[in-house]
Structures are given as structure tokens and as C-alpha cells.
Design a protein around this motif. Structure first.
Motif, mmCIF file in Angstrom:
data_model
loop_
_atom_site.group_PDB
_atom_site.id
_atom_site.type_symbol
_atom_site.label_atom_id
_atom_site.label_comp_id
_atom_site.label_asym_id
_atom_site.label_seq_id
_atom_site.Cartn_x
_atom_site.Cartn_y
_atom_site.Cartn_z
ATOM 1 N N LEU A 163 29.352 -36.772 -9.680
ATOM 2 C CA LEU A 163 30.428 -37.332 -10.502
ATOM 3 C C LEU A 163 30.786 -38.695 -9.930
ATOM 4 N N GLY A 164 30.548 -39.749 -10.694
ATOM 5 C CA GLY A 164 30.865 -41.076 -10.169
ATOM 6 C C GLY A 164 30.188 -42.168 -10.951
ATOM 7 N N ASP A 165 30.285 -43.359 -10.387
ATOM 8 C CA ASP A 165 29.849 -44.570 -11.062
ATOM 9 C C ASP A 165 28.414 -44.918 -10.642
ATOM 10 N N ASN A 208 19.770 -42.695 -21.162
ATOM 11 C CA ASN A 208 20.252 -43.443 -22.314
ATOM 12 C C ASN A 208 21.488 -44.151 -21.778
ATOM 13 N N LEU A 209 21.312 -45.393 -21.355
ATOM 14 C CA LEU A 209 22.335 -46.042 -20.522
ATOM 15 C C LEU A 209 23.538 -46.536 -21.333
ATOM 16 N N PRO A 210 24.705 -46.554 -20.670
ATOM 17 C CA PRO A 210 25.865 -47.193 -21.304
ATOM 18 C C PRO A 210 25.573 -48.684 -21.445
ATOM 19 N N PHE A 247 26.027 -40.553 -28.304
ATOM 20 C CA PHE A 247 25.218 -39.407 -27.905
ATOM 21 C C PHE A 247 24.010 -39.247 -28.822
ATOM 22 N N LEU A 248 22.856 -39.065 -28.205
ATOM 23 C CA LEU A 248 21.606 -38.910 -28.955
ATOM 24 C C LEU A 248 21.597 -37.521 -29.589
ATOM 25 N N HIS A 249 21.381 -37.485 -30.897
ATOM 26 C CA HIS A 249 21.327 -36.149 -31.508
ATOM 27 C C HIS A 249 20.014 -35.899 -32.251
ATOM 28 N N VAL A 277 21.950 -35.617 -11.832
ATOM 29 C CA VAL A 277 22.557 -36.462 -12.871
ATOM 30 C C VAL A 277 23.755 -37.193 -12.272
ATOM 31 N N VAL A 278 23.976 -38.425 -12.747
ATOM 32 C CA VAL A 278 25.140 -39.222 -12.314
ATOM 33 C C VAL A 278 25.970 -39.489 -13.565
ATOM 34 N N GLU A 279 27.173 -38.939 -13.605
ATOM 35 C CA GLU A 279 28.019 -39.076 -14.797
ATOM 36 C C GLU A 279 29.437 -39.460 -14.371
ATOM 37 N N LEU A 280 30.018 -40.392 -15.118
ATOM 38 C CA LEU A 280 31.354 -40.907 -14.796
ATOM 39 C C LEU A 280 32.467 -40.117 -15.497
ATOM 40 N N ASP A 281 32.140 -39.524 -16.633
ATOM 41 C CA ASP A 281 33.163 -38.838 -17.431
ATOM 42 C C ASP A 281 33.374 -37.422 -16.880
ATOM 43 N N ARG A 282 34.550 -37.222 -16.292
ATOM 44 C CA ARG A 282 34.873 -35.966 -15.609
ATOM 45 C C ARG A 282 34.796 -34.760 -16.559
ATOM 46 N N VAL A 311 16.281 -38.291 -11.638
ATOM 47 C CA VAL A 311 17.722 -38.449 -11.835
ATOM 48 C C VAL A 311 17.961 -39.031 -13.217
ATOM 49 N N GLU A 312 18.914 -38.431 -13.927
ATOM 50 C CA GLU A 312 19.324 -38.976 -15.230
ATOM 51 C C GLU A 312 20.685 -39.653 -15.052
ATOM 52 N N ILE A 313 20.768 -40.883 -15.525
ATOM 53 C CA ILE A 313 22.043 -41.615 -15.469
ATOM 54 C C ILE A 313 22.769 -41.409 -16.795
ATOM 55 N N ARG A 352 34.971 -46.988 -23.789
ATOM 56 C CA ARG A 352 34.894 -47.693 -22.501
ATOM 57 C C ARG A 352 33.761 -47.165 -21.622
ATOM 58 N N PHE A 353 33.270 -45.951 -21.918
ATOM 59 C CA PHE A 353 32.127 -45.407 -21.184
ATOM 60 C C PHE A 353 30.820 -45.620 -21.954
ATOM 61 N N GLY A 354 30.877 -46.385 -23.031
ATOM 62 C CA GLY A 354 29.659 -46.671 -23.815
ATOM 63 C C GLY A 354 29.024 -45.406 -24.375
ATOM 64 N N ASN A 394 27.255 -51.277 -22.150
ATOM 65 C CA ASN A 394 28.187 -52.289 -21.630
ATOM 66 C C ASN A 394 27.941 -52.640 -20.164
ATOM 67 N N ILE A 395 27.205 -51.798 -19.441
ATOM 68 C CA ILE A 395 26.956 -52.099 -18.019
ATOM 69 C C ILE A 395 25.460 -52.190 -17.722
ATOM 70 N N SER A 396 24.636 -52.321 -18.762
ATOM 71 C CA SER A 396 23.196 -52.166 -18.515
ATOM 72 C C SER A 396 22.627 -53.239 -17.581
HETATM 73 N N1 SAM Z 1 22.532 -39.273 -22.210
HETATM 74 C C1 SAM Z 1 23.492 -38.974 -23.255
HETATM 75 C C2 SAM Z 1 22.792 -38.955 -24.589
HETATM 76 O O1 SAM Z 1 21.697 -39.537 -24.663
HETATM 77 O O2 SAM Z 1 23.326 -38.413 -25.545
HETATM 78 C C3 SAM Z 1 24.670 -39.930 -23.244
HETATM 79 C C4 SAM Z 1 24.354 -41.402 -23.319
HETATM 80 S S1 SAM Z 1 25.756 -42.451 -23.517
HETATM 81 C C5 SAM Z 1 24.988 -43.866 -24.246
HETATM 82 C C6 SAM Z 1 26.091 -43.086 -21.870
HETATM 83 C C7 SAM Z 1 26.562 -42.059 -20.869
HETATM 84 O O3 SAM Z 1 26.776 -42.727 -19.620
HETATM 85 C C8 SAM Z 1 27.860 -41.371 -21.210
HETATM 86 O O4 SAM Z 1 27.765 -40.005 -20.934
HETATM 87 C C9 SAM Z 1 28.898 -42.032 -20.281
HETATM 88 O O5 SAM Z 1 29.976 -41.202 -19.966
HETATM 89 C C10 SAM Z 1 28.037 -42.332 -19.068
HETATM 90 N N2 SAM Z 1 28.527 -43.447 -18.251
HETATM 91 C C11 SAM Z 1 29.199 -44.557 -18.657
HETATM 92 N N3 SAM Z 1 29.431 -45.391 -17.630
HETATM 93 C C12 SAM Z 1 28.879 -44.800 -16.532
HETATM 94 C C13 SAM Z 1 28.796 -45.169 -15.172
HETATM 95 N N4 SAM Z 1 29.298 -46.320 -14.729
HETATM 96 N N5 SAM Z 1 28.184 -44.322 -14.310
HETATM 97 C C14 SAM Z 1 27.655 -43.138 -14.760
HETATM 98 N N6 SAM Z 1 27.706 -42.745 -16.054
HETATM 99 C C15 SAM Z 1 28.307 -43.557 -16.934
#
Ligand code: SAM
Length: 274
Positions: free
Chosen positions: A90-92, A113-115, A22-24, A67-72, A45-47, A17-19, A117-119
């Protein structure tokens, strides 16, 4: 906290659900870093930093990163991994006020590297801060990048192409295969660069331009005359120097702006008898 080899907290499972993909792949991370060209004094800023692999590579070049991250759970892990070099929000990202991070005259650099599902809503949200943004580099689903960079006439050309290209120079940089991520997404990805700039032809009413483009592409198989029946009479399309029998997908960004400006000059949607 126990850390795995791929630097995730030990009990963390990627959340669909958070898309989370992870890039490895170090070669892909290095290529993204070269494309961004981060410098020590950049405001960046990294999203969605996720497990922090891109974050770690960025922090080899910049002194500090927001950084802006939703996953606590991931956020707690990131903070302990990077300490003071990182300011964690920490937030959306969809509701985050990016103007809080702007400052100085060089503009904010936005990466991620955006989620997937919400791009699209996220891109529209970020365009709202374009005057404070210097550039944006994103990993996105390839299909979305194709739509962003599409030219008139093709299947991919639509609302996203017009609105993104109205505000930004938009360059597709390179493709990334699913195997570069854990878990691999079901689609191909690509990295894109967006550089906000003033539009070549300014819309007198940007909201009206947005509504016009949305209405036009809502019925892209119809002619302009029929697709825009509720907004603009045929004479107005002719006044803008356009053929009412064209399909919306044939219009360039500037032609959409011209049509929107004619409509605005005629009093907007409500002022025009239809
Ligand atoms: N940057 C990391 C990488 O490249 O390995 C993770 C990329 S992963 C595709 C998307 C990231 O965005 C996840 O960490 C996820 O928790 C976070 N995320 C999802 N929805 C979000 C939102 N609405 N606001 C902020 N972060 C969000």
C-alpha cells in the motif's frame, strides 16, 4: 464486503486524482496477457491493480504477484479477493523501492495500466531500477507512447524519447479505445513494451546526459548552438561531429551521448568556458 458485477467495492467511486479508469474489456485484457506472456515462476509486480481485473488474469498464469496500490479502499478489497497469491504494497509507486522485489537472476517483470497523470515521472523512477528489471508492459496514454517510441525529426521526439530509448528497447504494441475502461478516459491509450539493455554508446556521466537533453529540448525551436549556449560552446558541438545549426530534435540518441561525452571530457558544464 459487497462486490459489484465489475468487482469494485460497492461504495467505491473512481477517483480522478488517482487516475482511475478501470479496464473492463476481456478482449483487451486477454491481448495484454498475450503480449506479456506471464510464466509460473516469474517475479512480477503490477502497479495500480485497481479493481483487479488485470490482476485476476495475471494470476491465472503466475503463482504469486506483488502489487503497489495507493487507494486504501481498493487495496483492502484486493487483499480479500486474492488472499495469499498477492503481496500488497500500500503506497505510492513514485517513491516505491522496486529493488526490494528484485531477486534471482531473471529480473523483475513490471506491468500495469498506469495512472496517466503520473506516467512520465513514474517511468523515470522505474528507469532507476533498470538493472534489476527484465521487462515492463504498460498501458499509457497513446500520446505518451508515441513520444517514447518517436524517432528523430518528428514533433513527438523529445526528452522522454531520448532517455527511455537510451536505457531500453521500446515497442509500441497496440492501441486501446476509451470504451475499454470504466469510466472512459478522454484520450486514446496504447500498450508499450520496454526491455532494459545496456546503451549502444555509454554516457560517461549519465547525469550530465540528462541535463543536456533537458536543456536542449527546453528550447527545441532553437538551434543547438543557441539552445545549449549555457552548457556547451559551439566548438564543442563541432568536436562532437555535429552541426551547431541543427535543431535538437534532429539528434539521435547516440549523437546526444556523443555530445555529452565530449562535454564531460572537457570538464563538464562548469569546466567549459562559455
Ligand atoms: N489496473 C487497473 C485496471 O486496469 O483496471 C486500474 C488502472 S487505473 C488506470 C490506475 C490505478 O493506479 C488505480 O488503481 C489507482 O488507484 C492507482 N494509482 C494511482 N496513483 C498511484 C500511485 N502513485 N501509486 C500506486 N498506485 C497508484
Amino acid at each position: 464486503m459487497k462486490i459489484r458485477r465489475d468487482d469494485r467495492p460497492a461504495d467505491h467511486r473512481p477517483r480522478k486524482r488517482f487516475g482511475q479508469h478501470f479496464l473492463h474489456d476481456p478482449a483487451v485484457i486477454e491481448r495484454i496477457i498475450r503480449a506479456i506472456g506471464p510464466r509460473a515462476g516469474d517475479r512480477m509486480v503490477e502497479i495500480g491493480p485497481g479493481t483487479g481485473n488485470l490482476t485476476a488474469a495475471l494470476l491465472q498464469h503466475v503463482d504469486h504477484l506483488h502489487v503497489v496500490e495507493l487507494d486504501r479502499d481498493l487495496a483492502a478489497h484486493l487483499q480479500s479477493r486474492f488472499g495469499k497469491a498477492l503481496t500488497l504494497h500500500l503506497g505510492d509507486a513514485l517513491t516505491f523501492d522496486f529493488s526490494r522485489l528484485a531477486g534471482g537472476d531473471k529480473g523483475l517483470r513490471v506491468v500495469g495500466n498506469l495512472p496517466y497523470n503520473i506516467s512520465t515521472p513514474l517511468l523515470f523512477h522505474l528507469l532507476g531500477f533498470r538493472s534489476q528489471i527484465r521487462d515492463m508492459h504498460f498501458m499509457l496514454q497513446l500520446e505518451v507512447v508515441e513520444r517514447m517510441t518517436a524517432t528523430p525529426g518528428g514533433r513527438e521526439y523529445g526528452r522522454l524519447s531520448v532517455m527511455v530509448q537510451y536505457h531500453c528497447d521500446c515497442t509500441r504494441l497496440f492501441r486501446v479505445a476509451p470504451g475499454a475502461f470504466t469510466p472512459p478516459p478522454r484520450v486514446e491509450s496504447a500498450v508499450v513494451r520496454l526491455v532494459p539493455r545496456p546503451p549502444p554508446l555509454e554516457a560517461t556521466d549519465p547525469g550530465l546526459l540528462g541535463r543536456l537533453v533537458t536543456t536542449a529540448f527546453g528550447q527545441r525551436r532553437k538551434t543547438l548552438r543557441n539552445a545549449l549556449r549555457s552548457l556547451a560552446p559551439e566548438e564543442l558541438i563541432l568536436d562532437a561531429g555535429l552541426d551547431p545549426l541543427l535543431r535538437p530534435e534532429r539528434l539521435s540518441v547516440e549523437e546526444f551521448v556523443r555530445l555529452s561525452n565530449c562535454l564531460a571530457a572537457a570538464g563538464g558544464e562548469r569546466g567549459v568556458p562559455v
